[in-house]
Design an enzyme around this catalytic site. Structure first.
Site, mmCIF file in Angstrom:
data_model
loop_
_atom_site.group_PDB
_atom_site.id
_atom_site.type_symbol
_atom_site.label_atom_id
_atom_site.label_comp_id
_atom_site.label_asym_id
_atom_site.label_seq_id
_atom_site.Cartn_x
_atom_site.Cartn_y
_atom_site.Cartn_z
ATOM 1 N N LYS A 64 -13.114 3.252 -0.580
ATOM 2 C CA LYS A 64 -13.065 3.703 -1.975
ATOM 3 C C LYS A 64 -14.469 4.047 -2.516
ATOM 4 O O LYS A 64 -15.464 3.846 -1.832
ATOM 5 C CB LYS A 64 -12.357 2.646 -2.825
ATOM 6 C CG LYS A 64 -10.937 2.309 -2.319
ATOM 7 C CD LYS A 64 -9.906 3.387 -2.643
ATOM 8 C CE LYS A 64 -8.662 3.350 -1.776
ATOM 9 N NZ LYS A 64 -7.639 2.386 -2.090
HETATM 10 C C1 LIG Z 1 -6.196 1.829 -1.766
HETATM 11 C C2 LIG Z 1 -5.082 1.908 -2.725
HETATM 12 C C3 LIG Z 1 -4.448 0.758 -3.244
HETATM 13 C C4 LIG Z 1 -4.683 -0.606 -2.678
HETATM 14 O O1 LIG Z 1 -5.964 -1.047 -2.768
HETATM 15 P P1 LIG Z 1 -6.370 -2.430 -2.043
HETATM 16 O O2 LIG Z 1 -7.642 -2.798 -2.706
HETATM 17 O O3 LIG Z 1 -6.519 -2.114 -0.590
HETATM 18 O O4 LIG Z 1 -5.290 -3.401 -2.308
HETATM 19 C C5 LIG Z 1 -3.521 0.906 -4.247
HETATM 20 N N1 LIG Z 1 -3.190 2.123 -4.723
HETATM 21 C C6 LIG Z 1 -3.737 3.251 -4.244
HETATM 22 C C7 LIG Z 1 -3.345 4.556 -4.838
HETATM 23 C C8 LIG Z 1 -4.686 3.176 -3.208
HETATM 24 O O5 LIG Z 1 -5.209 4.295 -2.695
#
Ligand SMILES: *Cc1c(COP(=O)(O)O)cnc(C)c1O
Length: 388
Positions: free
Chosen positions: A186
């Site tokens: 991210k």
């Molecule tokens: C990555 C992601 C999540 C989950 O994030 P985590 O921190 O891995 O739990 C939730 N929603 C979307 C749209 C994502 O891309």
């Protein structure tokens, strides 16, 4: 000959000396669980997005889940969301006992289509989870108006949307609660990690208590010299909090978020210039109300102008040593969702149509100019090879 010798992954975190120093500092401090750094990260993050409260957690999935639990979602309730998302946006609804109900998307932004939300509202509908796809904000005024009319809890999935703004307001300060992800791919990373922000004091206290076993006091309140050994269990909570090792990284990442976003934007401008007038490709947009976080750069193939499908296009790019991904396989066609809720191919034609055309290209601040040039060259080569 491939465009490049070494494989270029579609995403990599930017970890620099300040990030390493931040983590080492946590380790040296002796406080490695949730403590002063996590609290500082919560404070700075809340300030950054303009929210009153923030709770740092071990994932965005936990942030989404705890917000729903704290809002009182459960058996018999329905929650509206988009099929064009990662599994956790809907999985967490099921964990509360409620049922996820999908609404088709807007073909341009790939966000939930506000025009189709009303049709899906029943007397059981209690909440809506808009997902800011790729970092482009949903049309929140439309969504908030519908939510107000039907008394729905608005929980934004901002996993892609650290830095995103809607009409000049930073995401995290707008809905009833907002969930962020700091997963390795991210825009801001803590390895694993997440944050929930809200302006609602009651909701904030509930989420905080739920995140550490439902305890009235956390370790910081108990083990420091001013602390007390006494605590009470207020609810059967979870263990979802962040640690100071992660927060050490979060603080250094937050400090350079602007710089990292600047690099993302430069890369996007370069890609848009290079791909913008290729008829076989459709480049992503940033609508007037948006400040895009550019978490993902998603091109859409104009399949009628190409002799290959999306899968083959990806294989060809891989041959050129360019890594890609697809965001996302619509949730309703996954076996669990299909079999449990009776969803089938054809239920969400816009999401399904877009899914056949999308490819996420490499986009991250660790990329060099040469990496970006290689991506452009590889994509152009594949288009030229397979244009009709
Ligand atoms: C990555 C992601 C999540 C989950 O994030 P985590 O921190 O891995 O739990 C939730 N929603 C979307 C749209 C994502 O891309």
């Amino acid at each position: 000959m491939s465009t490049r010798q070494e494989f270029l992954p579609y995403a990599l975190p930017l970890i620099e000396e300040d990030d390493i120093a931040g983590v080492v500092d946590s380790l040296r401090s002796g406080w490695i669980a949730k403590g002063p750094k996590t609290m500082e990260f919560e404070k700075q993050f809340a300030e950054y997005v303009g929210a009153k409260y923030a709770v740092a957690l071990n994932s965005c999935t936990a942030a989404l889940h705890l917000a729903l639990v704290a809002a009182g979602l459960g058996e018999g309730d329905e929650v509206l969301t988009t099929p064009m998302t990662f599994a956790s946006s809907a999985n967490v609804v099921i964990h509360t006992g409620a049922k996820p109900v999908f609404v088709d998307i807007d073909p341009v932004t790939m966000n939930i289509d506000p025009k189709q939300i009303r049709e899906k509202i029943t007397s059981r509908t209690k909440a809506i989870i808009p997902v800011h796809m790729a970092g482009h904000p949903c049309d929140l005024d439309e969504i908030l108006a519908i939510a107000k009319e039907h008394n729905l809890f608005v929980l934004e999935d901002a996993a892609h949307a650290v830095y995103t703004q809607y009409k000049g307001k930073t995401i995290g300060s707008i809905g009833n609660a907002t969930a962020f992800s700091f997963y390795a791919t991210k825009n801001l990373v803590t390895g694993e990690g997440g944050m929930v922000t809200t302006n609602d004091e009651t909701l904030y206290h509930k989420i905080r208590v739920l995140s550490t076993h439902g305890m009235s006091r956390n370790a910081w309140n108990r083990y420091t010299e001013t602390g007390s050994w006494y605590y009470e269990i207020l609810s059967p909570g979870y263990k979802d909090n962040m640690s100071d090792i992660m927060a050490g990284l979060g603080l250094s990442q937050l400090a350079k978020l602007e710089r990292m976003q600047g690099i993302r934007r430069e890369l996007v401008e370069y890609y848009n210039t290079e791909f913008g007038n290729i008829p076989e490709l459709e480049v992503p947009v940033e609508l007037v109300y948006a400040r895009h976080a550019w978490h993902l750069y998603i091109i859409k193939l104009n399949l009628d102008k190409l002799s290959i499908d999306r899968g083959k296009f990806i294989e060809e790019l891989k041959e050129e040593n360019i890594g890609t991904s697809v965001h996302f396989i619509p949730l309703h066609i996954h076996p669990y969702y299909r079999d449990t809720f009776g969803y089938k191919q054809g239920d969400f034609p816009v999401a399904e149509g877009v899914f056949e055309r999308i490819i996420s290209l490499p986009l991250y601040p660790k990329m060099s100019k040469q990496d970006a040039t290689d991506v452009v060259e590889a994509v152009k080569r594949v288009v030229e090879r397979f244009r009709k």
